[in-house]
Design an enzyme around this catalytic site. Structure first.
Site, PDB file in Angstrom:
ATOM      1  N   HIS A   1       0.830  -1.212   0.000  1.00 29.62           N
ATOM      2  CA  HIS A   1       0.000   0.000   0.000  1.00 29.62           C
ATOM      3  C   HIS A   1       0.860   1.257   0.000  1.00 29.62           C
ATOM      4  O   HIS A   1       0.508   2.261  -0.623  1.00 29.62           O
ATOM      5  CB  HIS A   1      -0.934  -0.018   1.199  1.00 29.62           C
ATOM      6  CG  HIS A   1      -1.902   1.124   1.219  1.00 29.62           C
ATOM      7  ND1 HIS A   1      -2.855   1.312   0.237  1.00 29.62           N
ATOM      8  CD2 HIS A   1      -2.064   2.146   2.109  1.00 29.62           C
ATOM      9  CE1 HIS A   1      -3.555   2.404   0.507  1.00 29.62           C
ATOM     10  NE2 HIS A   1      -3.102   2.918   1.628  1.00 29.62           N
TER      11      HIS A   1
ATOM     12  N   LYS B   1      -9.226  13.469  -1.776  1.00 29.84           N
ATOM     13  CA  LYS B   1     -10.437  13.188  -1.000  1.00 29.84           C
ATOM     14  C   LYS B   1     -10.607  14.143   0.178  1.00 29.84           C
ATOM     15  O   LYS B   1      -9.628  14.564   0.781  1.00 29.84           O
ATOM     16  CB  LYS B   1     -10.377  11.748  -0.450  1.00 29.84           C
ATOM     17  CG  LYS B   1     -10.461  10.663  -1.481  1.00 29.84           C
ATOM     18  CD  LYS B   1     -10.301   9.295  -0.856  1.00 29.84           C
ATOM     19  CE  LYS B   1      -8.849   9.015  -0.530  1.00 29.84           C
ATOM     20  NZ  LYS B   1      -8.608   7.598  -0.194  1.00 29.84           N
TER      21      LYS B   1
ATOM     22  N   THR C   1     -13.953  -1.471  -0.419  1.00 31.91           N
ATOM     23  CA  THR C   1     -15.399  -1.275  -0.561  1.00 31.91           C
ATOM     24  C   THR C   1     -15.725  -0.553  -1.866  1.00 31.91           C
ATOM     25  O   THR C   1     -16.900  -0.382  -2.194  1.00 31.91           O
ATOM     26  CB  THR C   1     -15.954  -0.447   0.609  1.00 31.91           C
ATOM     27  OG1 THR C   1     -15.315   0.838   0.619  1.00 31.91           O
ATOM     28  CG2 THR C   1     -15.690  -1.146   1.938  1.00 31.91           C
TER      29      THR C   1
END
Length: 206
Positions: free
Chosen positions: A68, A142, A173
């Site tokens: 990540h 974001k 998700t």
């Protein structure tokens, strides 16, 4: 994730007790990778704690795929870490199957957050090496209203009239991915495609 980590831990201890000379871990998906820093007081840095556990269990070397974030390699203080990239192998597929459908229209590789810029840049360079021209880079930023809740997004870069390819390390998700796609289309992108290494597809993603 927890079951796999415990199985890995017990298997390593089994090998060590069997006098294995070296133990190399191949970890396609590194659990807890997203908790790589303290965002508030009194919370664990779980990615670091998992690394400490694996090293203490006897790992001599670690092979991971699209971690990540790159600093996870530094959480292993004694075991060398090879962070392999599956996105480099996805670039030829995108070039052969998707890029021809764009015609002569411009393309933009998009990172869904600031932390993925290096990943998106690498993917862009892979496409450029394969002969793709007229290609740019953009980032969606974001704004969260709470944990796991995205209030809004801004785009850094020019995407109007371009075919956008969102590049990410995982889809959980799919909240970030869907919100990024919606924002890009609202701002004038011709189309939005996506590719990611780890497809977790939890909850609303299905």
């Amino acid at each position: 994730v927890n079951d796999n980590l415990i199985e890995l831990f017990l298997l390593m201890r089994c090998l060590r007790r069997a006098s294995a000379k070296t133990v190399t871990l191949v970890i396609p998906y590194f659990g807890y990778a997203r908790q790589d820093r303290k965002t508030t007081a009194r919370v664990p840095i779980s990615a670091s704690d998992v690394a400490i556990m694996l090293e203490n269990a006897g790992a001599d070397r670690v092979l991971a795929v699209d971690l990540h974030c790159g600093q996870i390699q530094g959480f292993f203080h004694h075991s060398p870490v090879d962070n392999l990239s599956a996105l480099r192998d996805m670039a030829p597929f995108i070039n052969e199957e998707l890029v021809p459908t764009f015609g002569d229209d411009p393309i933009c590789v998009v990172s869904p957050d600031a932390g993925g810029v290096a990943r998106a840049k690498m993917f862009l360079e892979s496409l450029t090496t394969l002969g793709v021209s007229n290609i740019g880079l953009a980032i969606t930023v974001k704004h969260r209203s709470g944990p796991g809740e995205i209030e809004g997004m801004n785009v850094v870069g020019e995407i109007q009239g371009k075919h956008c390819i969102i590049v990410d390390d995982m889809i959980d998700t799919a909240g970030t991915l869907c919100k990024s796609a919606e924002t890009l289309m609202e701002l004038g992108a011709k189309s939005v495609s996506a590719c990611a290494t780890h497809g977790l597809f939890k909850g609303p993603a299905l």
